[in-house]
Enzyme design. Structure first.
Site, short mmCIF file in Angstrom:
data_model
loop_
_atom_site.label_atom_id
_atom_site.label_comp_id
_atom_site.label_asym_id
_atom_site.label_seq_id
_atom_site.Cartn_x
_atom_site.Cartn_y
_atom_site.Cartn_z
N SER A 117 0.83 -1.21 0.00
CA SER A 117 0.00 0.00 0.00
C SER A 117 0.86 1.26 0.00
CB SER A 117 -0.86 -0.02 1.26
OG SER A 117 -1.49 1.22 1.47
N TYR A 141 -1.72 0.04 10.29
CA TYR A 141 -2.03 -0.62 9.02
C TYR A 141 -0.85 -0.49 8.05
CZ TYR A 141 -3.80 -1.22 4.30
OH TYR A 141 -3.93 -1.61 2.99
N LYS A 145 1.92 -3.48 6.57
CA LYS A 145 2.25 -3.76 5.16
C LYS A 145 3.76 -3.65 4.93
CE LYS A 145 -1.78 -4.65 3.66
NZ LYS A 145 -2.13 -5.88 2.94
N1 NAD Z 1 -8.77 -1.02 -1.21
C1 NAD Z 1 -7.69 -0.25 -1.34
O1 NAD Z 1 -7.78 0.91 -1.78
C2 NAD Z 1 -6.32 -0.79 -0.99
C3 NAD Z 1 -5.21 0.06 -1.12
C4 NAD Z 1 -3.94 -0.45 -0.82
C5 NAD Z 1 -3.79 -1.76 -0.40
N2 NAD Z 1 -4.89 -2.56 -0.25
C6 NAD Z 1 -4.70 -3.97 0.19
O2 NAD Z 1 -5.26 -4.83 -0.80
C7 NAD Z 1 -5.80 -6.01 -0.19
C8 NAD Z 1 -7.24 -6.17 -0.60
O3 NAD Z 1 -7.98 -5.00 -0.23
P1 NAD Z 1 -9.57 -4.99 -0.36
O4 NAD Z 1 -10.00 -3.57 -0.39
O5 NAD Z 1 -9.98 -5.90 -1.44
O6 NAD Z 1 -9.96 -5.61 1.07
P2 NAD Z 1 -11.17 -6.55 1.45
O7 NAD Z 1 -11.40 -6.39 2.91
O8 NAD Z 1 -12.32 -6.33 0.51
O9 NAD Z 1 -10.59 -8.02 1.16
C9 NAD Z 1 -9.73 -8.68 2.07
C10 NAD Z 1 -10.16 -10.15 2.11
O10 NAD Z 1 -9.26 -10.86 2.96
C11 NAD Z 1 -10.01 -11.76 3.76
N3 NAD Z 1 -9.21 -12.03 4.98
C12 NAD Z 1 -8.80 -11.13 5.91
N4 NAD Z 1 -8.08 -11.75 6.84
C13 NAD Z 1 -8.02 -13.06 6.51
C14 NAD Z 1 -7.41 -14.22 7.10
N5 NAD Z 1 -6.74 -14.13 8.25
N6 NAD Z 1 -7.54 -15.41 6.47
C15 NAD Z 1 -8.25 -15.51 5.31
N7 NAD Z 1 -8.85 -14.46 4.71
C16 NAD Z 1 -8.74 -13.25 5.32
C17 NAD Z 1 -11.33 -11.06 4.02
O11 NAD Z 1 -12.37 -11.94 4.37
C18 NAD Z 1 -11.56 -10.36 2.67
O12 NAD Z 1 -12.29 -11.19 1.79
C19 NAD Z 1 -5.59 -5.83 1.31
O13 NAD Z 1 -4.40 -6.51 1.68
C20 NAD Z 1 -5.41 -4.33 1.48
O14 NAD Z 1 -4.64 -4.02 2.59
C21 NAD Z 1 -6.16 -2.10 -0.53
#
Ligand code: NAD
Length: 323
Positions: A117, A141, A145
């Site tokens: 991120s 957070y 990462k």
């Molecule tokens: N959305 C953004 O703008 C953004 C920006 C930068 C980084 N990210 C990173 O991208 C990734 C996906 O983001 P997102 O927005 O799709 O999040 P999200 O919450 O929609 O998806 C995360 C998924 O991981 C699963 N999960 C969490 N902990 C778990 C565990 N211990 N075991 C199994 N499954 C688990 C959740 O059930 C969920 O389905 C994350 O790692 C997030 O930190 C997101």
């Protein structure tokens, strides 16, 4: 077919990536505990329910599918929650990831594409933010990462496990076919919140209008979720072709202010949106814009949907279809 294990594939970005993986002839295997994701979103390939920290369950899934690579999306991803409950983030994002990677190494060290991120950079001292910018996260957070990025670097040195850490800026938009989209509970991202305010005729909270920007509100770099998914497929191919461990920004090199997002939402929805002006939140940098040169050079990636209006049209199509 080449199988790819996708942790967190029932979440927002993971589910879109599975759809794109399947379109490119890969077979995604979603591994998700559904703590934050949706079973309906994991509809492109196989689904296995489980926690990344459950070593026996991860091992049985690895034995069953023998994936060629791991895409690791699973994490908790709310900055505010990480400040209020840091140990939740250290345990899930760092501790459980260490367990997952140990299980992978014990089985067979397949390459990893990791969801990092822009939160790893903290408050930028220059713009646009390139990958060699100091990483000084300002919340648990972002720190979680960064630790995983370091963990992956150390694991490469010790166990030859290559990885690409993709540092996304703000993911936005939805599948243009509106099969899947963003469905977080609670929602914390600006674009779905603004669109929901238009739909429900409620006010959108704007935190601070006294920043050093043209209209005084914060500026962010929004990347279409399909562009992010496309970058994952490119990063995967790069690793399968023997590419070395690296970190790459996924950004547009272009920012929009909160008020520009609101104005675009008004155009897209045809509704006027009320604003509730509140004081600044702690730890919100004025401007976050990422440099994308490395993604161009290394992955041949450039965003195809950088226009905010396109992103918001896709998000609106998804939101109005599902409501
Ligand atoms: N959305 C953004 O703008 C953004 C920006 C930068 C980084 N990210 C990173 O991208 C990734 C996906 O983001 P997102 O927005 O799709 O999040 P999200 O919450 O929609 O998806 C995360 C998924 O991981 C699963 N999960 C969490 N902990 C778990 C565990 N211990 N075991 C199994 N499954 C688990 C959740 O059930 C969920 O389905 C994350 O790692 C997030 O930190 C997101």
């Amino acid at each position: 077919m080449v199988k790819i294990l996708v942790t967190g594939g029932a979440g927002y970005i993971g589910s879109h990536t599975c759809k794109v993986l399947a379109r490119h002839g890969f077979e995604p295997v979603v591994y998700d505990n559904l703590s934050r994701g949706n079973r309906w979103a994991a509809s492109f390939g196989m689904f296995e329910l489980g926690d990344i920290g459950d070593a026996a369950r991860v091992r049985s899934v690895l034995e069953k599918y023998r994936p060629s690579a791991l895409m690791h999306f699973a994490a908790y991803a709310y900055v505010g929650e990480s400040v209020a409950s840091p140990l939740l983030y250290y345990r899930n994002n760092i501790g459980e990831t260490a367990s997952l990677l140990q299980t992978l190494i014990d089985f067979e060290p397949a390459p990893v594409v990791f969801s990092s991120s822009c939160a790893t950079y903290g408050v930028p001292n220059r713009l646009p933010i390139s990958e060699d910018h100091p990483q000084q996260p300002i919340n648990p957070y972002g720190y979680s990462k960064l630790v995983v990025e370091r963990m992956l670097g150390d694991i490469d040195a010790a166990h030859n496990l290559r990885s690409v850490s993709l540092r996304y800026f703000n993911a936005a938009g939805a599948d243009p076919e509106a099969e899947i989209g963003e469905a977080h509970e609670p929602e914390t991202h600006l674009i779905p919140l603004v669109l929901a305010a238009a739909r429900d005729a409620t006010a959108i909270k704007v935190f601070g209008n006294d920043y050093d920007t043209a209209d005084g509100t914060c500026i962010r770099d929004y990347v279409h979720v399909l562009d992010i998914a496309d970058a994952h497929v490119r990063a995967l191919k790069y690793l399968l072709d023997g590419g070395a461990t690296c970190a790459v920004n996924l950004a547009n090199e272009r920012g929009y202010s909160v008020l520009e997002v609101v104005a675009t939402a008004e155009r897209v929805t045809g509704k006027s949106i009320q604003i509730e002006l509140l004081p600044r939140r702690l730890g919100d940098p004025a401007v976050l814009i990422g440099a994308l040169q490395r993604a161009r050079t290394l992955l041949g990636w450039k965003p195809e949907r950088s226009d905010l209006e396109i992103q918001m049209r896709d998000a609106w199509k998804w939101m109005t279809r599902s409501s």
